[in-house]
Design an enzyme around this catalytic site. Structure first.
Site, mmCIF file in Angstrom:
data_model
loop_
_atom_site.group_PDB
_atom_site.id
_atom_site.type_symbol
_atom_site.label_atom_id
_atom_site.label_comp_id
_atom_site.label_asym_id
_atom_site.label_seq_id
_atom_site.Cartn_x
_atom_site.Cartn_y
_atom_site.Cartn_z
ATOM 1 N N VAL A 27 -68.591 25.759 -14.142
ATOM 2 C CA VAL A 27 -68.147 24.833 -14.674
ATOM 3 C C VAL A 27 -67.312 24.029 -13.423
ATOM 4 O O VAL A 27 -66.982 22.914 -13.339
ATOM 5 C CB VAL A 27 -66.976 25.105 -15.854
ATOM 6 C CG1 VAL A 27 -65.372 23.901 -15.785
ATOM 7 C CG2 VAL A 27 -66.876 25.230 -16.932
ATOM 8 N N ILE A 131 -69.744 40.312 -25.351
ATOM 9 C CA ILE A 131 -71.005 41.237 -25.337
ATOM 10 C C ILE A 131 -71.654 41.190 -26.424
ATOM 11 O O ILE A 131 -72.770 41.760 -26.825
ATOM 12 C CB ILE A 131 -70.228 42.745 -24.471
ATOM 13 C CG1 ILE A 131 -69.040 43.331 -26.165
ATOM 14 C CG2 ILE A 131 -69.740 42.506 -23.082
ATOM 15 C CD1 ILE A 131 -68.744 44.738 -25.600
ATOM 16 N N ASP A 132 -70.857 41.038 -27.694
ATOM 17 C CA ASP A 132 -71.786 41.163 -29.475
ATOM 18 C C ASP A 132 -72.274 40.207 -29.184
ATOM 19 O O ASP A 132 -73.331 40.708 -30.875
ATOM 20 C CB ASP A 132 -70.514 41.174 -30.259
ATOM 21 C CG ASP A 132 -69.464 41.997 -29.791
ATOM 22 O OD1 ASP A 132 -69.558 43.410 -29.759
ATOM 23 O OD2 ASP A 132 -68.277 42.030 -30.643
ATOM 24 N N GLU A 227 -71.003 50.802 -34.343
ATOM 25 C CA GLU A 227 -69.686 51.924 -34.517
ATOM 26 C C GLU A 227 -69.235 51.105 -35.885
ATOM 27 O O GLU A 227 -68.698 52.329 -36.449
ATOM 28 C CB GLU A 227 -68.253 51.188 -33.204
ATOM 29 C CG GLU A 227 -68.548 49.588 -33.324
ATOM 30 C CD GLU A 227 -66.913 49.817 -31.841
ATOM 31 O OE1 GLU A 227 -67.094 48.251 -32.041
ATOM 32 O OE2 GLU A 227 -66.045 50.452 -32.572
ATOM 33 N N LEU A 258 -66.700 51.058 -20.847
ATOM 34 C CA LEU A 258 -67.442 50.267 -20.112
ATOM 35 C C LEU A 258 -68.289 49.463 -19.854
ATOM 36 O O LEU A 258 -69.189 49.268 -19.512
ATOM 37 C CB LEU A 258 -68.244 52.505 -19.486
ATOM 38 C CG LEU A 258 -67.927 53.357 -19.101
ATOM 39 C CD1 LEU A 258 -68.793 54.642 -19.349
ATOM 40 C CD2 LEU A 258 -68.184 53.208 -17.641
HETATM 41 P P1 ATP Z 1 -64.339 38.946 -29.525
HETATM 42 O O1 ATP Z 1 -65.575 38.001 -29.839
HETATM 43 O O2 ATP Z 1 -65.031 39.214 -27.595
HETATM 44 O O3 ATP Z 1 -63.255 39.420 -30.151
HETATM 45 P P2 ATP Z 1 -62.624 36.303 -29.809
HETATM 46 O O4 ATP Z 1 -62.299 34.904 -29.033
HETATM 47 O O5 ATP Z 1 -63.355 36.744 -31.397
HETATM 48 O O6 ATP Z 1 -63.742 37.259 -28.831
HETATM 49 P P3 ATP Z 1 -60.107 36.426 -30.405
HETATM 50 O O7 ATP Z 1 -58.969 37.899 -29.840
HETATM 51 O O8 ATP Z 1 -60.513 37.496 -31.836
HETATM 52 O O9 ATP Z 1 -61.111 37.000 -30.054
HETATM 53 O O10 ATP Z 1 -59.894 35.615 -30.820
HETATM 54 C C1 ATP Z 1 -58.792 34.642 -29.147
HETATM 55 C C2 ATP Z 1 -58.240 33.752 -29.200
HETATM 56 O O11 ATP Z 1 -58.688 33.265 -30.507
HETATM 57 C C3 ATP Z 1 -57.257 34.666 -30.672
HETATM 58 O O12 ATP Z 1 -56.324 35.399 -29.465
HETATM 59 C C4 ATP Z 1 -56.038 33.068 -31.063
HETATM 60 O O13 ATP Z 1 -55.219 33.384 -30.041
HETATM 61 C C5 ATP Z 1 -57.111 32.369 -31.139
HETATM 62 N N1 ATP Z 1 -57.428 32.119 -32.372
HETATM 63 C C6 ATP Z 1 -58.851 33.405 -33.136
HETATM 64 N N2 ATP Z 1 -58.650 32.908 -34.600
HETATM 65 C C7 ATP Z 1 -57.503 32.137 -35.002
HETATM 66 C C8 ATP Z 1 -57.183 31.239 -35.956
HETATM 67 N N3 ATP Z 1 -57.622 31.322 -37.173
HETATM 68 N N4 ATP Z 1 -56.646 30.220 -35.457
HETATM 69 C C9 ATP Z 1 -56.695 29.729 -34.453
HETATM 70 N N5 ATP Z 1 -56.491 30.216 -33.903
HETATM 71 C C10 ATP Z 1 -57.149 31.258 -33.687
#
Ligand code: ATP
Length: 327
Positions: A27, A131-132, A227, A258
């Site tokens: 980026v 990673i998922d 899991e 890990l």
């Molecule tokens: P991973 O798949 O690695 O867990 P992720 O992006 O799904 O990554 P989350 O912790 O679920 O990880 O979401 C990251 C951030 O996105 C949250 O901490 C929050 O700030 C924002 N977020 C998640 N859900 C919502 C929602 N419903 N509305 C607004 N913001 C959200």
């Protein structure tokens, strides 16, 4: 260049994943190439709310392509789930005159992007960093390849011990809701059996296989467990096997965190570089509020809504391969 985009922000959010730095680097360097200013936002949406921004130039991302984790750090931020939180984030973006935002994360990160862009007129582009590999609209997510390589490397080592002592190892890998990691780890490590969240294959089938193993002269030593599978965690499964078949000595290894760390694989670096480049180009081309990915090795753009709500399913053919090759 026909755009009015002059300043962009980039952040990483949710769980960290190897290759996030390669995406940030892409980026920053692509933006520099097009004479755009880039601001790195620290700690995901938390940094957006707090105005924790730092100008990034090409040299700031030197030597980062090989590093795991994220130089911008990441965070889980409850406040961004509220309208007030998102208003503060908007104010920060206005204060820095930001014309477009690139977010790198998983489903939660995309959900935040969806809500924000429904409320405010600043374009967001999402890159799948998790990673998922459970994001709809991309064949692979940034970090997945490294993660399965880490798991396979660990299992190869465990296999040496397992076959020397005739022990049955249950290896738990990540994947609470999706079995992508377990599926590919199971195939690549040559596991004798693999428990996935998506299939009904269970403990009875495993016990049957183990009873038959001796007859078939099969050395049965590695079982991969996602899991989120329906039969319980690796400890539960190991205990059940030992209770039913006392001649089996069982051991459990949880690969755990890990799998998140380490230097990204070449495949993840290339994926991250391609998507980082495309994210900046998308903003320049006036594309708004899309999650980018590669499908059949071609760029794909999905609405945030599709990326979040449509389910990416395991490839049934791959499940068949997993099962047949384990015989
Ligand atoms: P991973 O798949 O690695 O867990 P992720 O992006 O799904 O990554 P989350 O912790 O679920 O990880 O979401 C990251 C951030 O996105 C949250 O901490 C929050 O700030 C924002 N977020 C998640 N859900 C919502 C929602 N419903 N509305 C607004 N913001 C959200």
């Amino acid at each position: 260049m026909s755009s009015e985009i002059n300043r962009i922000a980039v952040l990483t959010s949710g769980g960290d994943a190897p290759g996030m730095n390669a995406a940030i680097r892409a980026v920053v360097r692509t933006a520099s190439h097009f004479d755009l200013h880039v601001y790195g936002v620290f700690e995901g949406y938390k940094g957006l709310i707090e105005g924790n921004f730092k100008r990034l130039e090409s040299r700031d991302v030197a030597n980062t392509i090989l590093r795991g984790g994220t130089i911008l750090k990441t965070a889980r931020c409850e406040e961004f789930k509220t309208e007030e939180g998102r208003k503060k984030a908007y104010d920060s973006l206005m204060a820095y005159d930001i014309d477009g935002v690139i977010v790198i994360g998983g489903n939660g990160t995309y959900t935040g992007a969806k809500y924000f862009t429904e409320e405010y007129d600043i374009p967001f582009i999402g890159l799948p960093g998790t990673i998922d590999n459970d994001i709809y609209g991309t064949d692979f997510t940034i970090g997945f390849d490294t993660s399965i390589n880490t798991a396979v490397e660990a299992i190869d080592k465990i296999r040496d011990t397992a076959s020397s002592h005739n022990r049955l190892f249950f290896i738990e890998v990540m994947g609470r809701h999706a079995g992508f990691i377990a599926l590919e780890t199971g195939i690549a490590s040559g596991a004798a059996a693999t428990f996935l969240p998506e299939t009904d294959w269970g403990i009875d089938e495993l016990l049957k296989m183990l009873r038959n193993a001796a007859i078939r002269k099969k050395l049965f030593n590695i079982v991969v467990v996602a899991e989120g599978n329906k039969n319980g965690d690796a400890h539960t499964l190991a205990k059940l096997v030992h209770e039913n078949l006392t001649n089996y000595e069982t051991r459990v290894t949880t690969i755990g965190h890990l799998q998140r760390g380490g230097s990204p694989s070449a495949a993840d670096r290339v994926l991250a570089s391609r998507l980082g480049f495309e994210a900046v180009n998308a903003l320049i081309d006036g594309i708004e509020n899309k999650a980018l990915g590669l499908v059949h090795n071609k760029l794909n753009r999905e609405s945030f809504n599709n990326a979040i709500t449509k389910k990416k399913s395991l490839d049934n053919r791959m499940v068949e391969i997993l099962n047949i090759l384990a015989m």
